[in-house]
Motif scaffolding. Structure first.
Motif, PDB file in Angstrom:
ATOM      1  N   GLY A 132      14.206  -2.749 -14.631  1.00 48.45           N
ATOM      2  CA  GLY A 132      14.116  -2.652 -13.179  1.00 48.45           C
ATOM      3  C   GLY A 132      14.854  -1.434 -12.658  1.00 48.45           C
ATOM      4  O   GLY A 132      16.031  -1.232 -12.950  1.00 48.45           O
ATOM      5  N   ASP A 133      14.177  -0.595 -11.882  1.00 44.57           N
ATOM      6  CA  ASP A 133      14.795   0.633 -11.368  1.00 44.57           C
ATOM      7  C   ASP A 133      14.145   0.986 -10.028  1.00 44.57           C
ATOM      8  O   ASP A 133      12.987   1.394  -9.977  1.00 44.57           O
ATOM      9  CB  ASP A 133      14.615   1.782 -12.366  1.00 44.57           C
ATOM     10  N   PHE A 134      14.908   0.814  -8.955  1.00 45.17           N
ATOM     11  CA  PHE A 134      14.367   1.056  -7.619  1.00 45.17           C
ATOM     12  C   PHE A 134      15.036   2.252  -6.938  1.00 45.17           C
ATOM     13  O   PHE A 134      14.906   2.424  -5.722  1.00 45.17           O
ATOM     14  CB  PHE A 134      14.536  -0.205  -6.770  1.00 45.17           C
ATOM     15  N   ARG A 135      15.725   3.088  -7.697  1.00 44.33           N
ATOM     16  CA  ARG A 135      16.470   4.192  -7.103  1.00 44.33           C
ATOM     17  C   ARG A 135      15.587   5.147  -6.324  1.00 44.33           C
ATOM     18  O   ARG A 135      16.027   5.728  -5.318  1.00 44.33           O
ATOM     19  CB  ARG A 135      17.229   4.948  -8.211  1.00 44.33           C
ATOM     20  N   ASP A 136      14.341   5.316  -6.757  1.00 43.08           N
ATOM     21  CA  ASP A 136      13.446   6.247  -6.073  1.00 43.08           C
ATOM     22  C   ASP A 136      12.507   5.564  -5.090  1.00 43.08           C
ATOM     23  O   ASP A 136      11.635   6.210  -4.501  1.00 43.08           O
ATOM     24  CB  ASP A 136      12.615   7.021  -7.107  1.00 43.08           C
ATOM     25  N   GLN A 137      12.683   4.251  -4.908  1.00 40.68           N
ATOM     26  CA  GLN A 137      11.757   3.506  -4.046  1.00 40.68           C
ATOM     27  C   GLN A 137      12.409   2.925  -2.796  1.00 40.68           C
ATOM     28  O   GLN A 137      11.714   2.512  -1.864  1.00 40.68           O
ATOM     29  CB  GLN A 137      11.117   2.360  -4.844  1.00 40.68           C
ATOM     30  N   LEU A 138      13.727   2.903  -2.746  1.00 38.86           N
ATOM     31  CA  LEU A 138      14.412   2.231  -1.647  1.00 38.86           C
ATOM     32  C   LEU A 138      14.137   2.853  -0.290  1.00 38.86           C
ATOM     33  O   LEU A 138      14.164   2.158   0.736  1.00 38.86           O
ATOM     34  CB  LEU A 138      15.925   2.208  -1.913  1.00 38.86           C
ATOM     35  N   THR A 139      13.862   4.140  -0.256  1.00 33.78           N
ATOM     36  CA  THR A 139      13.616   4.789   1.031  1.00 33.78           C
ATOM     37  C   THR A 139      12.340   4.297   1.704  1.00 33.78           C
ATOM     38  O   THR A 139      12.144   4.531   2.898  1.00 33.78           O
ATOM     39  CB  THR A 139      13.526   6.321   0.862  1.00 33.78           C
ATOM     40  N   SER A 140      11.492   3.589   0.966  1.00 35.99           N
ATOM     41  CA  SER A 140      10.254   3.074   1.546  1.00 35.99           C
ATOM     42  C   SER A 140      10.443   1.726   2.220  1.00 35.99           C
ATOM     43  O   SER A 140       9.513   1.209   2.866  1.00 35.99           O
ATOM     44  CB  SER A 140       9.172   2.960   0.467  1.00 35.99           C
ATOM     45  N   VAL A 141      11.630   1.126   2.085  1.00 35.15           N
ATOM     46  CA  VAL A 141      11.886  -0.191   2.674  1.00 35.15           C
ATOM     47  C   VAL A 141      12.029  -0.055   4.188  1.00 35.15           C
ATOM     48  O   VAL A 141      12.812   0.772   4.682  1.00 35.15           O
ATOM     49  CB  VAL A 141      13.149  -0.828   2.079  1.00 35.15           C
ATOM     50  N   THR A 142      11.301  -0.888   4.922  1.00 39.88           N
ATOM     51  CA  THR A 142      11.337  -0.820   6.386  1.00 39.88           C
ATOM     52  C   THR A 142      11.813  -2.116   7.042  1.00 39.88           C
ATOM     53  O   THR A 142      12.035  -2.142   8.246  1.00 39.88           O
ATOM     54  CB  THR A 142       9.944  -0.480   6.939  1.00 39.88           C
ATOM     55  N   ILE A 143      11.978  -3.196   6.272  1.00 44.15           N
ATOM     56  CA  ILE A 143      12.438  -4.459   6.851  1.00 44.15           C
ATOM     57  C   ILE A 143      13.970  -4.473   6.897  1.00 44.15           C
ATOM     58  O   ILE A 143      14.622  -3.721   6.173  1.00 44.15           O
ATOM     59  CB  ILE A 143      11.913  -5.668   6.054  1.00 44.15           C
ATOM     60  N   PRO A 144      14.561  -5.320   7.751  1.00 46.58           N
ATOM     61  CA  PRO A 144      16.029  -5.382   7.827  1.00 46.58           C
ATOM     62  C   PRO A 144      16.641  -5.870   6.512  1.00 46.58           C
ATOM     63  O   PRO A 144      16.166  -6.834   5.908  1.00 46.58           O
ATOM     64  CB  PRO A 144      16.275  -6.382   8.957  1.00 46.58           C
ATOM     65  N   VAL A 145      17.732  -5.206   6.105  1.00 46.20           N
ATOM     66  CA  VAL A 145      18.384  -5.502   4.824  1.00 46.20           C
ATOM     67  C   VAL A 145      19.891  -5.623   5.028  1.00 46.20           C
ATOM     68  O   VAL A 145      20.504  -4.813   5.719  1.00 46.20           O
ATOM     69  CB  VAL A 145      18.088  -4.401   3.782  1.00 46.20           C
ATOM     70  N   LEU A 146      20.471  -6.641   4.410  1.00 49.29           N
ATOM     71  CA  LEU A 146      21.926  -6.760   4.287  1.00 49.29           C
ATOM     72  C   LEU A 146      22.277  -6.651   2.822  1.00 49.29           C
ATOM     73  O   LEU A 146      21.694  -7.342   1.984  1.00 49.29           O
ATOM     74  CB  LEU A 146      22.421  -8.104   4.830  1.00 49.29           C
TER      75      LEU A 146
END
Length: 262
Positions: free
Chosen positions: A194-208
């Motif tokens: 699992g590796d999301f380092r290059d994908q996190l910028t696409s997240v648009t929902i609220p995150v804590l």
């Protein structure tokens, strides 16, 4: 407890709370089961219909042939929501559950209202660590799981908490001792890859993002990385090691609720 069919087996789940309340999905860490969230249930069910489940290969869910992927585990969550006719839900996952939460946030934002990523990272550990652990548990079987249980105490909890709350710590670590070696190894592979380092910028929902000051597995620096790469993400840090929901207790619960009900 109830089950739904998944590819190759069944997924064990439990619902608590009012049927008319919004749904909150809780996702367990590697080597635990849905009961890792027991302390949160009384407060969470005041606001939510809480849906807990045993991740594939854990608890009472089926141990299907591995290796698994985070995408596969994320699709299990969507299959669970579909089976229960839940169109949208809130989500809170810890460690491996946090990786699943990242996959959901990146790929299925239309199904998730808000997501809490606890004691996790965009990339957890390295291949050598995970490959060694996979090899150890597959060769050692249940004895290796017992050894992992003993070693996990120092990773999951601070020393003072482990000594003061020995009964609570034993309840959690016994989950690891009772986990299928094959299921554990299959999930280790999912965490490894699992590796999301290059994908996190696409997240648009609220995150804590929740971190533990004393967490040596997924450090506060890992949490800050995710916060920096997810627009508008909130960050909370507690005096805890890896299982902050257990060690921080009510403080953790109230901060998560404040975010989810905002």
């Amino acid at each position: 407890m109830a089950t739904i069919k998944i590819a190759g087996g069944e997924l064990n789940y439990r619902l608590d709370g009012r049927e008319d309340a919004p749904v909150l999905v809780l996702s367990n860490s590697l080597g635990t089961d849905l009961h890792m969230w027991d302390d949160q249930i009384p407060a969470f069910t005041e606001h939510f219909r809480v849906l807990r489940y045993d991740t594939r290969g854990h608890g009472s869910s089926s141990v299907t042939p591995g290796p698994y992927t985070i995408e596969q585990l994320g699709k299990d969550v969507i299959a669970l929501l579909d089976a229960l006719n839940i169109q949208k839900a809130y989500f809170c996952g810890l460690s491996m559950g946090g990786l699943i939460g990242q996959w959901l946030a990146v790929n299925t934002g239309d199904r998730i209202r808000r997501v809490v990523l606890c004691n996790t990272a965009a990339k957890i550990g390295n291949d050598d660590v995970w490959n060694t652990r996979i090899d150890t548990v597959l060769k050692g079987g249940q004895k290796a799981m017992l050894d992992l249980r003993d070693a996990s105490i120092a990773r999951w909890f601070t020393t003072d908490f482990a000594e003061a709350e020995s009964i609570k710590v034993k309840r959690i670590t016994d989950m690891l001792a009772n986990t299928s070696p094959e299921g554990y190894a299959a999930n280790c592979a999912a965490v490894r890859d699992g590796d999301f380092r290059d994908q996190l910028t696409s997240v648009t929902i609220p995150v804590l993002i929740v971190a533990g000051t004393h967490d040596a597995v997924t450090t506060p620096e890992h949490g800050r990385f995710m916060q920096e790469h997810i627009a508008g993400a909130e960050y909370a840090e507690f005096s805890a090691a890896h299982l902050s929901n257990v060690q921080a207790g009510d403080v953790f619960t109230q901060r998560v609720l404040a975010f989810l009900t905002a």
